[in-house]
Design an enzyme around this catalytic site. Sequence first.
Site, PDB file in Angstrom:
ATOM      1  N   LYS A  34       6.406  -0.874  -6.573  1.00 11.00           N
ATOM      2  CA  LYS A  34       5.600  -2.078  -6.353  1.00 11.00           C
ATOM      3  C   LYS A  34       4.545  -2.249  -7.442  1.00 11.00           C
ATOM      4  CE  LYS A  34       7.719  -3.456  -2.620  1.00 11.00           C
ATOM      5  NZ  LYS A  34       8.626  -4.602  -2.713  1.00 11.00           N
ATOM      6  N   ARG A  50      15.676 -10.408   7.769  1.00 15.58           N
ATOM      7  CA  ARG A  50      14.809  -9.839   8.817  1.00 15.58           C
ATOM      8  C   ARG A  50      13.359  -9.779   8.341  1.00 15.58           C
ATOM      9  NH1 ARG A  50      16.630  -4.143  10.034  1.00 15.58           N
ATOM     10  NH2 ARG A  50      16.891  -4.085   7.790  1.00 15.58           N
ATOM     11  N   SER A  84       2.959  -4.793  -2.464  1.00 17.83           N
ATOM     12  CA  SER A  84       2.398  -4.044  -1.337  1.00 17.83           C
ATOM     13  C   SER A  84       1.036  -3.490  -1.714  1.00 17.83           C
ATOM     14  CB  SER A  84       3.333  -2.881  -0.971  1.00 17.83           C
ATOM     15  OG  SER A  84       2.695  -1.982  -0.077  1.00 17.83           O
ATOM     16  N   ILE A  92       2.102  -4.643   8.192  1.00 19.72           N
ATOM     17  CA  ILE A  92       2.596  -5.852   8.866  1.00 19.72           C
ATOM     18  C   ILE A  92       3.598  -5.417   9.929  1.00 19.72           C
ATOM     19  CG2 ILE A  92       3.734  -8.092   8.560  1.00 19.72           C
ATOM     20  CD1 ILE A  92       1.073  -7.906   7.025  1.00 19.72           C
ATOM     21  N   ASN A 115      11.904 -10.643  -2.301  1.00 28.44           N
ATOM     22  CA  ASN A 115      11.378  -9.963  -1.120  1.00 28.44           C
ATOM     23  C   ASN A 115      12.122  -8.666  -0.786  1.00 28.44           C
ATOM     24  OD1 ASN A 115      10.037  -9.881   1.691  1.00 28.44           O
ATOM     25  ND2 ASN A 115      12.213 -10.035   2.188  1.00 28.44           N
ATOM     26  N   TYR A 147       7.687   4.254  -3.629  1.00 25.11           N
ATOM     27  CA  TYR A 147       7.416   2.860  -3.250  1.00 25.11           C
ATOM     28  C   TYR A 147       6.204   2.323  -4.009  1.00 25.11           C
ATOM     29  CZ  TYR A 147       7.086  -1.104   0.043  1.00 25.11           C
ATOM     30  OH  TYR A 147       7.065  -2.355   0.626  1.00 25.11           O
ATOM     31  N   GLY A 173      16.599 -10.542   0.577  1.00 19.85           N
ATOM     32  CA  GLY A 173      16.252  -9.778   1.782  1.00 19.85           C
ATOM     33  C   GLY A 173      15.711 -10.694   2.864  1.00 19.85           C
TER      34      GLY A 173
END
Length: 251
Positions: free
Chosen positions: A166, A19, A149, A195, A97, A162, A16
Site C-alpha cells: 500500500k 464484496r 490503507s 472498516i 480496489n 501489506y 475487486g
Amino acid sequence: MKEKKAEKQKYALVTGGSRGIGRAVCIQLAKDLDYQILINYNSNKAAAEETLKLVEEAGGKGELLPFSVTDAEAVKSALDNWHQTHENDIIEVIVNNAGITQDGMFMWMKYEDWSKVIDTSLNGFFNVTNHLIQKLLVNKYGRVINMVSVSGLKGTPGQTNYSAAKGAVIGATKALAQEIAKRNVTVNAVAPGFIRTDMTNDLDEKELKRMIPANRFGEAEEVAHVVSFLASKKSGYITGEVININGGIYS
C-alpha cells in the site's frame, strides 16, 4: 436517412468489486454518477452477481468483468475484448480496489505471502491502470482512484507485506498524478482504517476500537462516499492526494 450515431456510454471500472468496500463503491457510483459499472472479480461469481443486482436496485446499470488483476495477460485480454464489443464506449473512472492480506510476523513470513500481497495491490494497480491510461489521456478526462490503507502510511506490525504494497501504491499515486494532471486526469488514493467488512471479520473489534479516537469501526459506505466524490467532476482540482478515513488514528 443517415443512421444516428450510438451515444458514447461512459463506464467506471471497480476491481475487486464483488464484496466489501468494492461492492459499496459500485453501489454508490451507480447512485451518484452517470456511469455504468464494470464489476471486476477474480473467482466469486455469485458475490459479483449479487453486487450487480444491488447496483440495478440502486437505479444503475452494470456488467461483470472477470479477471485476476495479478495476471497481466488476463487483464489485457479481458479489457481488449471489452473494448472490441464496446467500440464507442469509454472507461473514464478506474477504482483500483482489489487487495488481499496475508498477515504474519515478518521473521516467519513466507515468500508467497509477501509476493501475493504485492502482486495484488501493486502489480494489480500497474496491470489495470497502465493498460487503460492511454485512452484516458487521449480522451483528456479521467479519474484514477487507488484504495490504499492506514497501513501504507504508518505501517502496521504483522502486516509488513501489506504496508509495503500500500505504501508503494501511495508513491505511485503521487508520481502518476504529476505526470498526467495537464490532461485533466486525476489520480488520488483513499486510505481506510478499520472498516467493517469480510476482511476485518476475524479482528477483535471490541479491543481494537479503543485505539480509534472515534471509538468504532468505519462502514464500507463511508469509504464509498469519498470514492464517489473523487470520481465526480467536482473533484477536478484534487490530485496526488491521500484521503484518510480512519476515525482519527494517527497516520
